[in-house]
Each structure stands twice: as C-alpha cells, then as structure tokens.
Scaffold this active site. Structure first.
Site, PDB file in Angstrom:
ATOM      1  N   GLN A  51      29.235 -16.978 -38.933  1.00 50.45           N
ATOM      2  CA  GLN A  51      29.369 -17.312 -37.524  1.00 50.45           C
ATOM      3  C   GLN A  51      28.331 -18.312 -37.019  1.00 50.45           C
ATOM      4  O   GLN A  51      28.286 -18.602 -35.829  1.00 50.45           O
ATOM      5  CB  GLN A  51      29.330 -16.035 -36.693  1.00 50.45           C
ATOM      6  CG  GLN A  51      30.512 -15.137 -36.991  1.00 50.45           C
ATOM      7  CD  GLN A  51      30.484 -13.847 -36.210  1.00 50.45           C
ATOM      8  OE1 GLN A  51      29.495 -13.498 -35.574  1.00 50.45           O
ATOM      9  NE2 GLN A  51      31.572 -13.131 -36.228  1.00 50.45           N
ATOM     10  N   LYS A 106      29.268 -19.421 -33.291  1.00 53.40           N
ATOM     11  CA  LYS A 106      30.724 -19.252 -33.448  1.00 53.40           C
ATOM     12  C   LYS A 106      31.108 -17.778 -33.474  1.00 53.40           C
ATOM     13  O   LYS A 106      31.937 -17.349 -34.256  1.00 53.40           O
ATOM     14  CB  LYS A 106      31.198 -19.914 -34.744  1.00 53.40           C
ATOM     15  CG  LYS A 106      30.849 -21.377 -34.875  1.00 53.40           C
ATOM     16  CD  LYS A 106      31.657 -22.235 -33.944  1.00 53.40           C
ATOM     17  CE  LYS A 106      31.318 -23.693 -34.219  1.00 53.40           C
ATOM     18  NZ  LYS A 106      31.691 -24.568 -33.169  1.00 53.40           N
ATOM     19  N   CYS A 107      30.523 -16.995 -32.604  1.00 53.49           N
ATOM     20  CA  CYS A 107      30.851 -15.568 -32.587  1.00 53.49           C
ATOM     21  C   CYS A 107      31.227 -15.133 -31.177  1.00 53.49           C
ATOM     22  O   CYS A 107      31.079 -15.883 -30.217  1.00 53.49           O
ATOM     23  CB  CYS A 107      29.707 -14.725 -33.133  1.00 53.49           C
ATOM     24  SG  CYS A 107      28.409 -14.321 -31.964  1.00 53.49           S
ATOM     25  N   GLY A 108      31.688 -13.909 -31.073  1.00 50.05           N
ATOM     26  CA  GLY A 108      32.107 -13.381 -29.783  1.00 50.05           C
ATOM     27  C   GLY A 108      30.988 -13.260 -28.771  1.00 50.05           C
ATOM     28  O   GLY A 108      31.228 -13.166 -27.571  1.00 50.05           O
TER      29      GLY A 108
END
Length: 107
Positions: free
Chosen positions: A69, A34-36
């Site tokens: 994340q 769940k991160c960039g």
C-alpha cells in the site's frame, strides 16, 4: 537509548539525526499512500498546522509491508504526499516497521 540518539534516512538518502527535533513534541507515524487510511493525511495536516507554532512536528515514515500500500520510492511517495495531500511535515525514506528488517526506531 533516547529517541534523539536515532538517525534515519530522508527521501534523498541523507542521514538525519532525530536530535534535530529535541525540545519538540513528536508524533511519529508510519503511513501508506494507497490504503483505506490515506485520508488520514487531511487530519494529520490539520493537527500539524494547528500546533506547529507550539513545537509540534509529525515525522512520517512510509511503509510498504502491509498489502503493498506504499508503492514507489521514498521520493515518489513524498512527491505524492506533497502534491495530492499537501503534506507540510517531514517525510522520510520508506521503512519496515516490524520483522527482520525493522527500522531500529520502531524496535
């Protein structure tokens, strides 16, 4: 100590000896779903698929230390990686990569 002396947990809690990967080229990554940087799975899959027949393997260790994340259990993360990103290489239990509970492999 050699990298092959370490044991790590898979997402079912089973201990896996890294000696199973002796003779292979290893890329050990810590990841977060769940991160960039999550789109990195596309590139990692491409690299893995291109070189797997030459003894290359990626060992993926999810880490939730940085901004929450990588939420969920290791099994949930692995299921997400397999269904959403089609990750074909081993995913291990969530770890911490630094600090008091740092995974020995990362130390």
């Amino acid at each position: 100590m050699s990298i092959y002396d370490f044991e790590v947990k898979d997402t079912q809690g089973n201990m896996v000896s890294l000696s199973e990967y002796k003779g292979k080229v290893l890329l050990i990554v810590n990841s977060a779903t769940k991160c960039g940087f999550t789109p990195q799975y596309t590139e990692l899959n491409e690299i893995f698929n291109e070189f797997k027949d030459e003894g290359f393997v990626i060992l993926d260790f999810p880490c939730n230390q940085f901004g929450n994340q990588a939420p969920g259990t290791g099994e949930e993360i692995a299921a997400t990686c397999r269904s959403e990103y089609l990750v074909p290489y081993p995913i291990f239990e969530k770890i911490e990569v630094n600090g008091e509970n740092e995974e020995p492999l990362y130390a």
